[in-house]
Design an enzyme around this catalytic site. Sequence first.
Site, PDB file in Angstrom:
ATOM      1  N   ASP A  65       0.844  -1.193   0.000  1.00  0.00           N
ATOM      2  CA  ASP A  65       0.000   0.000   0.000  1.00  0.00           C
ATOM      3  C   ASP A  65       0.883   1.248   0.000  1.00  0.00           C
ATOM      4  O   ASP A  65       1.691   1.442   0.916  1.00  0.00           O
ATOM      5  CB  ASP A  65      -0.882  -0.044   1.253  1.00  0.00           C
ATOM      6  CG  ASP A  65      -1.803   1.162   1.337  1.00  0.00           C
ATOM      7  OD1 ASP A  65      -2.300   1.576   0.282  1.00  0.00           O
ATOM      8  OD2 ASP A  65      -2.007   1.689   2.439  1.00  0.00           O
ATOM      9  N   THR A  98      -3.079   5.357  -3.857  1.00  0.00           N
ATOM     10  CA  THR A  98      -2.013   6.085  -3.155  1.00  0.00           C
ATOM     11  C   THR A  98      -0.684   5.954  -3.890  1.00  0.00           C
ATOM     12  O   THR A  98       0.104   6.887  -3.914  1.00  0.00           O
ATOM     13  CB  THR A  98      -1.859   5.544  -1.719  1.00  0.00           C
ATOM     14  OG1 THR A  98      -1.827   4.123  -1.765  1.00  0.00           O
ATOM     15  CG2 THR A  98      -2.999   5.976  -0.852  1.00  0.00           C
ATOM     16  N   THR A  99      -0.450   4.800  -4.516  1.00  0.00           N
ATOM     17  CA  THR A  99       0.797   4.635  -5.280  1.00  0.00           C
ATOM     18  C   THR A  99       0.708   5.448  -6.567  1.00  0.00           C
ATOM     19  O   THR A  99       1.650   6.146  -6.939  1.00  0.00           O
ATOM     20  CB  THR A  99       1.036   3.146  -5.620  1.00  0.00           C
ATOM     21  OG1 THR A  99       0.866   2.385  -4.425  1.00  0.00           O
ATOM     22  CG2 THR A  99       2.423   2.925  -6.144  1.00  0.00           C
ATOM     23  N   ASP A 396      -8.686  -0.479   2.177  1.00  0.00           N
ATOM     24  CA  ASP A 396      -8.736   0.170   0.853  1.00  0.00           C
ATOM     25  C   ASP A 396     -10.012  -0.223   0.117  1.00  0.00           C
ATOM     26  O   ASP A 396     -10.694   0.620  -0.467  1.00  0.00           O
ATOM     27  CB  ASP A 396      -7.519  -0.247   0.006  1.00  0.00           C
ATOM     28  CG  ASP A 396      -6.273   0.527   0.405  1.00  0.00           C
ATOM     29  OD1 ASP A 396      -6.327   1.173   1.468  1.00  0.00           O
ATOM     30  OD2 ASP A 396      -5.271   0.482  -0.308  1.00  0.00           O
TER      31      ASP A 396
END
Length: 568
Positions: A65, A98-99, A396
């Site tokens: 994550d 998020t990445t 998530d």
Amino acid sequence: MMPMMGMQPQIILLKEGTDTSQGKPQLISNINACMAVVDTVRTTLGPRGMDKLIHDNKGVTISNDGATIMKLLDIVHPAAKSLVDVSLAQDAEVGDGTTSVVILAGEFLQEAKPFIEEGVHPRSLMKSFRQASILAVQRLKDQAISLEDKALEEKKGLLKKCAMTTLNSKLVSGEKEFFAQMVVDAVSKLDPATLDLKMIGIKKVQGGGLRDSFLVDGVAFRKTFSYAGFEQQPKSFSDPKILVLNIELELKAEKENAEIRLDDPAKYQSIVDAEWNIIYDKLAKCVASGANIVLSRLAIGDLATQYFADRNVFCAGRVETGDIERVTKATGAKVQTTVNNLDPAVLGTCARFEERQVGAERYNLFMGCPEAQTATLVLRGGSEQFIDEADRSLHDAIMIVRRALKHAQVVPGGGAIEMELSKYLSECSLQYTNKSQLFIKAYAKALEVIPRQLCNNAGFDATDVLNKLRQKHALADGSGKNFGVDVNTGGVCDTYEAFVWEPALVKINAIQAATEAACLILSVDETVRNPKSEVPDAASGAAAQAAITGAGGRGRGRGAMRGRGMRR
């Protein structure tokens, strides 16, 4: 010594030792620092992404994550810290992507770097990037496919597809079907108006396999600390009455040091009896209310435990606040701070209560709750790190399903929407006659990083795949607009048809946040580093040193603290 005529005396503006770097080299160095951070998370993107093992003083974390990795990296570079903030903001706002947001921000900076080196003013770049971002978001909204008008069952199926896309890139991707269904069921139980995440409890129990995880349509919490007599209590009820308290049911020592003077020793017994009568009175009132289950946030002592056991009542003390909140929401019970005048209306109920062994732990399960706007996921797994990562992955997925319920618009994943936006912005850039044309083209090229990275992480030839994608997206009839990377075959496929969907909100937020972060870093052309603030304990250390050296040393200590930098 007098300065020579014509020579300007040097003006010292900042303290000695202050490090200032400015201008173009500073900007380039900031961009390079950000790229170093991006390279850390770059390989975690997508279903074939690698995991990172981070070892710090708190232990070992294995994660895929982006936000978790960014949080655990102890980044000291001031400009690169803004990338951490961007990924944490994306995590808080939408929960996934998020990445992607870090990689996009890095790529925007990478594309801007040659222009900066050639002497382009950062403001021109920022203006064009912001324009491009507005155009991209507008186009993305036009391309989004709405799920609003679908029937509830069909909608649940579509939400499951979104959850599966999110879980695809996680450690638990092998069981994505199983978990996606669980997440959708859990989120569907919440109050549609608020969709409050606190109402979904996630409990982690080591042992067993992932498939042993289960969803409780109500509340589950670990058996609390218990006294003798607990085993004699009944461990399952149908349609029980539940009483929730915020008082302790045990003999208590007086808080104040109360002193009682007696002139007759025989009266001592009556005072001891009074204490016992108080507690017995409380317990009798609890039982008289008709409750079968008594829960309390505070302790329930050994006397009370045995008393309840004799009367076939189940009790649990020291229940965690979050669990108490969920129980009250699910069963309709109201928390009581006194046992006087207990009204039947304050008691909650559920269809079934039982205590069940889960792995090495025992769990209290409240199932089939009438008011149930809460659910609990009980996760099982072999190792602690694995369960922690499963927890983060499900968080998530829960966030994504929650967002998709509120804003039911999806876009094709697998880099398809980025390729479409890239093609669109390249076309738009030709409407500009000034330098913006180049900058918007650069922004468009930067968007291709997502499909390229997906290919690289899966071990495919990115150039080949991107050329195929560009050809598909350039088709005049628009039939190729949903084509993205097929990570299973190494070719391209219609990701919308393959049900690789992502909520439009994730992408909109990622593009906006990444553009803002890139512009923020481009707008910085000077960093001033104050040597004093770098060493937080310098002042206190000097003061301590001065105190140790005694009276003579104290004056010296103060002088030393004043230091060269502060002398006028």
